[in-house]
Scaffold this active site. Structure first.
Site, PDB file in Angstrom:
ATOM      1  N   ASP A 161       0.801  -1.530   0.410  1.00 37.33           N
ATOM      2  CA  ASP A 161      -0.170  -0.217  -0.147  1.00 37.33           C
ATOM      3  C   ASP A 161       0.851   1.179   0.110  1.00 37.33           C
ATOM      4  O   ASP A 161       1.592   1.460   0.418  1.00 37.33           O
ATOM      5  CB  ASP A 161      -0.854  -0.073   1.097  1.00 37.33           C
ATOM      6  CG  ASP A 161      -2.335   0.865   1.006  1.00 37.33           C
ATOM      7  OD1 ASP A 161      -2.085   1.814   0.494  1.00 37.33           O
ATOM      8  OD2 ASP A 161      -3.263   0.778   1.625  1.00 37.33           O
ATOM      9  N   HIS A 195       2.123   8.666   5.124  1.00 33.31           N
ATOM     10  CA  HIS A 195       1.327   9.204   5.220  1.00 33.31           C
ATOM     11  C   HIS A 195       1.648  10.655   6.551  1.00 33.31           C
ATOM     12  O   HIS A 195       1.565  11.616   6.455  1.00 33.31           O
ATOM     13  CB  HIS A 195       0.038   8.760   5.778  1.00 33.31           C
ATOM     14  CG  HIS A 195      -1.185   8.666   4.740  1.00 33.31           C
ATOM     15  ND1 HIS A 195      -1.395  10.089   3.577  1.00 33.31           N
ATOM     16  CD2 HIS A 195      -1.737   7.124   3.880  1.00 33.31           C
ATOM     17  CE1 HIS A 195      -2.031   9.029   2.751  1.00 33.31           C
ATOM     18  NE2 HIS A 195      -2.107   7.924   2.740  1.00 33.31           N
ATOM     19  N   GLU A 227      -6.092  -7.514  25.174  1.00 33.84           N
ATOM     20  CA  GLU A 227      -5.030  -7.277  25.390  1.00 33.84           C
ATOM     21  C   GLU A 227      -4.562  -5.428  26.128  1.00 33.84           C
ATOM     22  O   GLU A 227      -4.051  -5.124  26.691  1.00 33.84           O
ATOM     23  CB  GLU A 227      -4.667  -7.102  23.918  1.00 33.84           C
ATOM     24  CG  GLU A 227      -2.441  -6.872  23.852  1.00 33.84           C
ATOM     25  CD  GLU A 227      -2.270  -6.996  23.012  1.00 33.84           C
ATOM     26  OE1 GLU A 227      -0.641  -6.864  22.256  1.00 33.84           O
ATOM     27  OE2 GLU A 227      -2.344  -7.356  22.202  1.00 33.84           O
ATOM     28  N   HIS A 256     -10.282  -2.217   7.421  1.00 36.57           N
ATOM     29  CA  HIS A 256     -10.174  -0.966   6.772  1.00 36.57           C
ATOM     30  C   HIS A 256     -11.219   0.554   6.757  1.00 36.57           C
ATOM     31  O   HIS A 256     -10.393   1.114   6.971  1.00 36.57           O
ATOM     32  CB  HIS A 256      -9.061  -1.130   5.624  1.00 36.57           C
ATOM     33  CG  HIS A 256      -7.935  -0.273   5.694  1.00 36.57           C
ATOM     34  ND1 HIS A 256      -6.310  -0.486   5.781  1.00 36.57           N
ATOM     35  CD2 HIS A 256      -7.754   0.908   4.863  1.00 36.57           C
ATOM     36  CE1 HIS A 256      -6.109   0.205   5.447  1.00 36.57           C
ATOM     37  NE2 HIS A 256      -6.102   1.806   5.425  1.00 36.57           N
ATOM     38  N   ASP A 297       2.749 -10.114  18.984  1.00 36.71           N
ATOM     39  CA  ASP A 297       2.599 -10.400  17.371  1.00 36.71           C
ATOM     40  C   ASP A 297       3.504 -10.921  16.377  1.00 36.71           C
ATOM     41  O   ASP A 297       4.380 -10.811  16.477  1.00 36.71           O
ATOM     42  CB  ASP A 297       1.896  -8.472  17.121  1.00 36.71           C
ATOM     43  CG  ASP A 297       1.155  -7.579  17.719  1.00 36.71           C
ATOM     44  OD1 ASP A 297       0.412  -8.796  18.589  1.00 36.71           O
ATOM     45  OD2 ASP A 297       1.297  -6.813  17.571  1.00 36.71           O
ATOM     46  N   ASP A 318      -1.082  -0.231  -5.161  1.00 33.33           N
ATOM     47  CA  ASP A 318      -1.973   0.475  -5.199  1.00 33.33           C
ATOM     48  C   ASP A 318      -1.733   1.937  -5.710  1.00 33.33           C
ATOM     49  O   ASP A 318      -2.607   2.403  -6.779  1.00 33.33           O
ATOM     50  CB  ASP A 318      -3.485   0.385  -4.089  1.00 33.33           C
ATOM     51  CG  ASP A 318      -2.797   1.077  -2.939  1.00 33.33           C
ATOM     52  OD1 ASP A 318      -1.652   0.974  -2.520  1.00 33.33           O
ATOM     53  OD2 ASP A 318      -3.352   0.955  -1.215  1.00 33.33           O
ATOM     54  N   PHE A 349      -4.659  -9.338  15.746  1.00 32.31           N
ATOM     55  CA  PHE A 349      -4.416  -8.989  16.772  1.00 32.31           C
ATOM     56  C   PHE A 349      -3.747  -7.398  17.298  1.00 32.31           C
ATOM     57  O   PHE A 349      -3.111  -7.684  18.442  1.00 32.31           O
ATOM     58  CB  PHE A 349      -2.369  -9.270  16.146  1.00 32.31           C
ATOM     59  CG  PHE A 349      -2.568 -10.657  15.451  1.00 32.31           C
ATOM     60  CD1 PHE A 349      -1.963 -11.616  16.611  1.00 32.31           C
ATOM     61  CD2 PHE A 349      -2.363 -10.984  14.418  1.00 32.31           C
ATOM     62  CE1 PHE A 349      -2.157 -12.948  16.137  1.00 32.31           C
ATOM     63  CE2 PHE A 349      -1.581 -12.084  13.743  1.00 32.31           C
ATOM     64  CZ  PHE A 349      -1.792 -12.888  14.536  1.00 32.31           C
ATOM     65  N   GLU A 350      -4.778  -6.972  17.040  1.00 35.24           N
ATOM     66  CA  GLU A 350      -4.826  -5.170  17.378  1.00 35.24           C
ATOM     67  C   GLU A 350      -6.089  -5.229  17.769  1.00 35.24           C
ATOM     68  O   GLU A 350      -6.757  -5.075  16.877  1.00 35.24           O
ATOM     69  CB  GLU A 350      -3.253  -4.383  16.960  1.00 35.24           C
ATOM     70  CG  GLU A 350      -1.893  -4.737  17.168  1.00 35.24           C
ATOM     71  CD  GLU A 350      -1.665  -4.224  18.134  1.00 35.24           C
ATOM     72  OE1 GLU A 350      -2.166  -3.820  18.870  1.00 35.24           O
ATOM     73  OE2 GLU A 350      -0.823  -5.093  19.316  1.00 35.24           O
ATOM     74  N   SER A 384      -7.252   4.484  -1.640  1.00 31.71           N
ATOM     75  CA  SER A 384      -6.868   2.953  -1.608  1.00 31.71           C
ATOM     76  C   SER A 384      -8.165   2.476  -2.253  1.00 31.71           C
ATOM     77  O   SER A 384      -8.058   1.103  -2.443  1.00 31.71           O
ATOM     78  CB  SER A 384      -5.980   2.346  -0.770  1.00 31.71           C
ATOM     79  OG  SER A 384      -5.098   3.024  -0.411  1.00 31.71           O
TER      80      SER A 384
END
Length: 514
Positions: free
Chosen positions: A62, A327, A222, A173, A292, A364, A276-277, A112
């Protein structure tokens, strides 16, 4: 002080020092001639692989434009104590290379969502829209009806293949129902997280994004004390529990940490969802290896689960945080993510057979990253140019056209640099933007030669589908089957007329289907 010279004198001075950075063997012209001849022989001996692609692995960096690839290559070499420029990344070894034009229907520079629709669905669309044609209107949810387009994941699934998605960002996303406008909910539109478990039956889903799957206020396992990690859904649905209940007839595992992930046996697992998050996964350089897994590990687990299907698989692996590093104008983060993706490509090639697996690496879109300033050979890719600006201050060889790195204090640029350094930018923005130039497409395996040349990004989905004989165009399967049938008959004690008729019949069938 190099800034005391004019630009031309600075360059002359640098050239006088160039011998300090050259490899001794590179001074010998025979080094370059021999290298070129080796490359030439390799190119001349290359044979087209026209097999049907049983498997497809699509690696999507990406925001991994060509400048990012070049800079990541240098970083990878420098991490191995080399000068870096001469490094050969795994993706560099792919024999077929092309370019994809990334503009969307309504904007020169895409996002994206529009690009994902192009390379996965084979249709270009408008900015901010995913899985819809450009006939739909951005922000007007009711216009999606009748304008939906299907993706290669569905085409592969309909053909009996297994499918998977691995990412370093949130697997949704585009968030949950809490992020949808009220008008969209009234029009009956569904958030991406809900679509994830209810649209195409995806066998393997790995990434981050726990909080978009659980009811508002759900405590994260977590980070139980972190309010920003609480569940977000306003419809009170627990999509993780729903997903588990939908797989009762299969061996399905949901995991959220590395210990549970490592315990998943690919040989006995039909479905895997690993989140995982609460949001995006951590940058590779900040990742806790005890909690992770790396993108190498997640890619391997996905392949080992999916490859049990005798009909093959389609796997999308996204290095999503390359984009986020850019970004934030944190080039170091973006480049380390790109290196990690390349390492995952290497592991994938070890686990698959090139005779039957088409592997593609692409992006992308790009970013406004530039690579400049006449640095010495072997200069740190994250370091300073030996040239100074007219303001008597140094600058880095990587810079951005816009972004949060535009900082002028007392009419001066700040001095540089630190580990968390934000690259300087020409135009001040809270978030650096995408770039609009063509992106590289690198391919190897069955029908990889289809990915040469300069093509629309929407072409990629159709070329992948043709290679694997999924979707509408089955011509490759018919032609390949007919050729093999003719080949087998010609080697058997049958008349040559029979062989000729077999080939002619196959050709007629192929033309009819096309």
């Amino acid at each position: 002080h190099l800034w005391m010279f004019s630009d031309l004198k600075q360059l002359d001075f640098l050239l006088s020092l160039r011998d300090q950075s050259f490899q001794f063997e590179e001074k010998n012209p025979e080094f370059w001639r021999a290298q070129a001849q080796t490359t030439l022989k390799s190119a001349l001996s290359r044979k087209l692989n026209t097999n049907v692609a049983k498997n497809i692995v699509l690696f999507l960096g990406d925001g991994m434009g060509i400048t990012t690839i070049t800079a990541a290559r240098i970083l990878k070499g420098q991490l191995e104590n080399q000068t870096g420029e001469e490094t050969v990344m795994t993706m560099d070894t792919f024999p077929y290379v092309g370019l994809a034009k990334v503009y969307s229907v309504d904007f020169q520079i895409p996002d994206s969502a529009a690009t994902a629709t192009a390379y996965l669905c084979g249709v270009k669309t408008n900015l901010n829209m995913v899985g819809l044609s450009a006939a739909a209107q951005n922000g007007v949810c009711r216009t999606q009806k009748g304008n939906e387009v299907t993706s290669i994941l569905k085409w592969a699934k309909d053909a009996g293949k297994s499918v998977g998605v691995v990412t370093t960002t949130r697997v949704q996303h585009w968030y949950s129902d809490a992020d949808m406008p009220a008008s969209a909910k009234r029009d009956g539109c569904t958030d991406i997280a809900a679509q994830l478990i209810n649209n195409t039956d995806i066998d393997v889903v790995i990434g981050g994004g726990r909080k978009y799957m659980t009811p508002k206020g759900t405590v994260d396992p977590e980070y139980p004390l972190d309010r920003s990690s609480l569940g977000k859904r306003q419809d009170n649905r627990n999509l993780i529990d729903e997903w588990i209940s939908m797989k009762k007839e299969k061996v399905a595992h949901y995991v959220w940490n590395k210990k549970e992930f490592d315990a998943v046996d690919p040989e006995t697992t039909d479905y895997l969802m690993a989140l995982f998050e609460p949001g995006d996964m951590r940058y590779e350089v900040e990742r806790d290896p005890l909690m992770d897994p790396s993108i190498i590990e997640t890619t391997e687990k996905a392949i080992r689960i999916l490859q049990k299907n005798p009909k093959g698989f389609f796997l999308l692996v996204e290095g999503g945080r390359i984009d986020q590093g850019h970004h934030a104008s944190r080039a170091s983060m973006a480049l380390h993510e790109a290196v990690a993706l390349d390492n995952a490509v290497a592991r994938s090639l070890q686990l698959t057979n090139e005779d039957e697996t088409l592997t593609i690496v692409t992006a992308d879109h790009s970013h406004s990253l530039s690579f400049n300033g006449y640095p010495f050979r072997g200069n740190s890719i994250l370091g300073k140019s030996p040239l100074y600006g007219q303001d008597l201050l140094p600058y880095t060889t990587l810079m951005y056209g816009n972004g949060p790195g535009h900082k002028i204090i007392d009419n001066k640029r700040p001095d540089i640099q630190s580990k968390d350094y934000i690259q300087q930018a020409a135009v001040p923005l809270d978030s650096e933007t995408h770039g609009g130039e063509d992106v590289a497409v690198l391919a190897r395996g069955p029908m990889a030669h289809l990915f040469q040349g300069v093509n629309e990004q929407s072409y990629l989905a159709h070329a992948m589908a043709y290679a694997a004989c999924v979707g509408a165009n089955q011509q490759h399967c018919v032609a390949t089957t007919s050729y093999r049938l003719a080949e087998s008959r010609s080697s058997a004690p049958h008349s040559s007329l029979t062989s000729v008729l077999s080939v002619l019949l196959g050709s007629i069938m192929a033309l009819f289907l096309y």
